[in-house]
Design an enzyme around this catalytic site. Structure first.
Site, short mmCIF file in Angstrom:
data_model
loop_
_atom_site.label_atom_id
_atom_site.label_comp_id
_atom_site.label_asym_id
_atom_site.label_seq_id
_atom_site.Cartn_x
_atom_site.Cartn_y
_atom_site.Cartn_z
N ARG A 61 0.71 -1.51 -0.17
CA ARG A 61 0.01 -0.04 -0.16
C ARG A 61 0.66 1.31 -0.03
O ARG A 61 0.55 2.50 -0.35
CB ARG A 61 -1.03 -0.15 1.33
CG ARG A 61 -1.50 1.07 1.53
CD ARG A 61 -2.90 0.39 2.04
NE ARG A 61 -2.96 -0.19 3.28
CZ ARG A 61 -2.37 0.97 4.59
NH1 ARG A 61 -2.11 1.67 4.29
NH2 ARG A 61 -2.36 -0.16 5.49
N TYR A 112 -16.37 18.37 -14.29
CA TYR A 112 -16.82 16.79 -13.88
C TYR A 112 -18.03 16.28 -13.17
O TYR A 112 -17.77 16.56 -12.14
CB TYR A 112 -15.40 15.67 -14.67
CG TYR A 112 -15.48 14.19 -13.84
CD1 TYR A 112 -16.46 13.91 -15.24
CD2 TYR A 112 -14.85 14.36 -12.60
CE1 TYR A 112 -15.82 12.26 -14.75
CE2 TYR A 112 -14.99 12.51 -12.66
CZ TYR A 112 -15.61 11.76 -13.20
OH TYR A 112 -15.81 10.11 -13.23
N ASP A 183 -7.97 20.43 -12.75
CA ASP A 183 -8.36 19.29 -13.51
C ASP A 183 -7.89 19.40 -14.98
O ASP A 183 -8.07 20.23 -15.65
CB ASP A 183 -9.69 19.02 -13.58
CG ASP A 183 -10.08 17.75 -14.06
OD1 ASP A 183 -8.87 17.40 -14.58
OD2 ASP A 183 -10.44 16.81 -13.59
N LYS A 208 -7.55 8.37 -18.92
CA LYS A 208 -8.38 9.03 -19.92
C LYS A 208 -7.30 8.88 -21.07
O LYS A 208 -6.78 8.40 -21.49
CB LYS A 208 -9.26 10.77 -19.98
CG LYS A 208 -10.43 9.80 -19.40
CD LYS A 208 -11.52 10.81 -18.73
CE LYS A 208 -12.65 10.80 -18.47
NZ LYS A 208 -12.54 9.85 -17.19
#
Length: 371
Positions: A61, A112, A183, A208
């Site tokens: 982790r 978004y 973003d 994306k």
């Protein structure tokens, strides 16, 4: 064309004599293993949940060599230090989670959908105060910065494709004592580098354009602020919002061709904008002047938009974007989409196919909507 101005190797302060390379070269070479005899040419997938004690990672982790390679490459492209996440929304959640109890967050009303929904959920639970703004109204955004803890920007916005004055808003936000996150999913670091405008954090849905092949869920944050990086890293360690090593490997492989994909897709988008503007079925075309996402509105309204997305052979009706294939959808088919987005707006993510084939497919469908 993509932005081919040089970027400094490494983060905000390069060592003396560090090479200055252009983004296309960085995309191909950053995050590679050292060139020693018989070393792998590419960073391999490291499938490990536990490491031998005594090092920096200790447990799966906290770190993974495959993540590190991806983070080095994207960090170098953006000009900062990168942290990868399990998804774009995991990165969004990490940032919002660090905002103090009851603090004010400014966000574009046409952001978004996942970001807007997270902000609304936190506001409904009394955690944060959300203020939605029209991001192209710079004066209104600056006015909203007063008493804000965080100013969240998208430029271009999703799906309205509005462009923010990032330098002016960032300065005003900092003067008001707020952090700024941008973003950068639509533009990618090839078309804009917000950290160069003094922004504190850059966010990507690496699902994306960064990975680019519609086969990965990943997110990323990039910053030049070492203290902020450490805080975000500790938060990611605590919540476990980490990517899988295979996803990181695929995202890095996709990143190698980012400059080629963005250049081709943007060229296609610009040509399609020109052709769409002359078709009688099209009422309006939204395009910010860069990137590969287009918004189209129709003379016969929402029904025409719904018909279009089911009449093509090449264009795929799908909700995501930024892949090599061309996709589109009517955004208001989602009940959670902003009510100020036109009912007939179709967001088009232009891929890397031959532009004439894309247009022939699109025109054939558009022709059925006339008359």
């Amino acid at each position: 064309m993509t932005d081919q101005s040089p970027v400094v190797s490494g983060s905000s302060t390069p060592p003396p004599g560090a090479p200055v390379r252009r983004p296309a070269t960085v995309a191909v070479h950053a995050g590679r293993p050292e060139r020693t005899p018989d070393a792998p040419f590419n960073t391999p997938v490291t499938l490990a949940s536990v490491y031998v004690a005594g090092g920096d990672m200790e447990y799966g982790r906290y770190g993974n060599p495959t993540w590190t390679a991806f983070e080095e490459a994207l960090g170098e492209l953006e000009g900062g230090r990168c942290l990868s996440f399990a998804s774009g929304l995991a990165a969004v959640a990490c940032v919002l989670d660090l905002v103090g109890q009851g603090a004010k967050v400014v966000m574009p009303r046409h952001s978004y959908q996942g970001s807007i929904m997270q902000l609304a959920d936190l506001e409904a639970r009394g955690r944060l105060q959300g203020v939605l703004v029209d991001v192209e109204d710079t004066a209104a955004v600056i006015a909203a910065c007063d008493d804000a803890a965080l100013v969240w920007l998208e430029s271009p916005t999703n799906p309205a494709l509005e462009v923010a004055d990032i330098p002016a808003i960032t300065k005003a936000a900092h003067d008001a004592g707020a952090y700024v996150v941008v973003d950068n999913t639509f533009a990618t670091p090839l078309l804009q580098r917000p950290l160069e405008d003094d922004v504190d954090l850059v966010l990507h849905s690496a699902t994306k354009y960064i990975s680019g092949h519609s086969d990965v869920l990943m997110g990323a944050l990039v910053t030049r602020d070492e203290q902020l990086f450490d805080v975000l890293k500790k938060r990611r360690d605590l919540t476990g919002a980490v990517p899988g090593p295979m996803e990181a490997w695929l995202a890095l492989r996709g990143l190698r061709t980012l400059h080629l994909r963005v250049e081709r897709a943007q060229d296609n988008a610009r040509e399609l904008v020109r052709r769409l503007g002359g078709h009688p079925a099209v009422k309006a075309v939204r395009y910010p002047g860069f990137g590969a996402v287009i918004g189209v509105e129709f003379t016969q309204g929402p029904l025409a938009a719904d018909l279009l997305v089911h009449k093509t052979k090449l264009w795929v009706h799908a909700t995501s974007l930024g892949g090599v294939e061309s996709t589109f959808e009517r955004r208001r088919r989602w009940k959670t989409e902003s009510q100020t987005i036109p009912e007939d707006l179709v967001r088009m993510s232009v891929g890397v196919e031959h532009v004439d084939d894309l247009w022939d497919d699109l025109r054939t469908a558009l022709d059925t909507l006339v008359g």
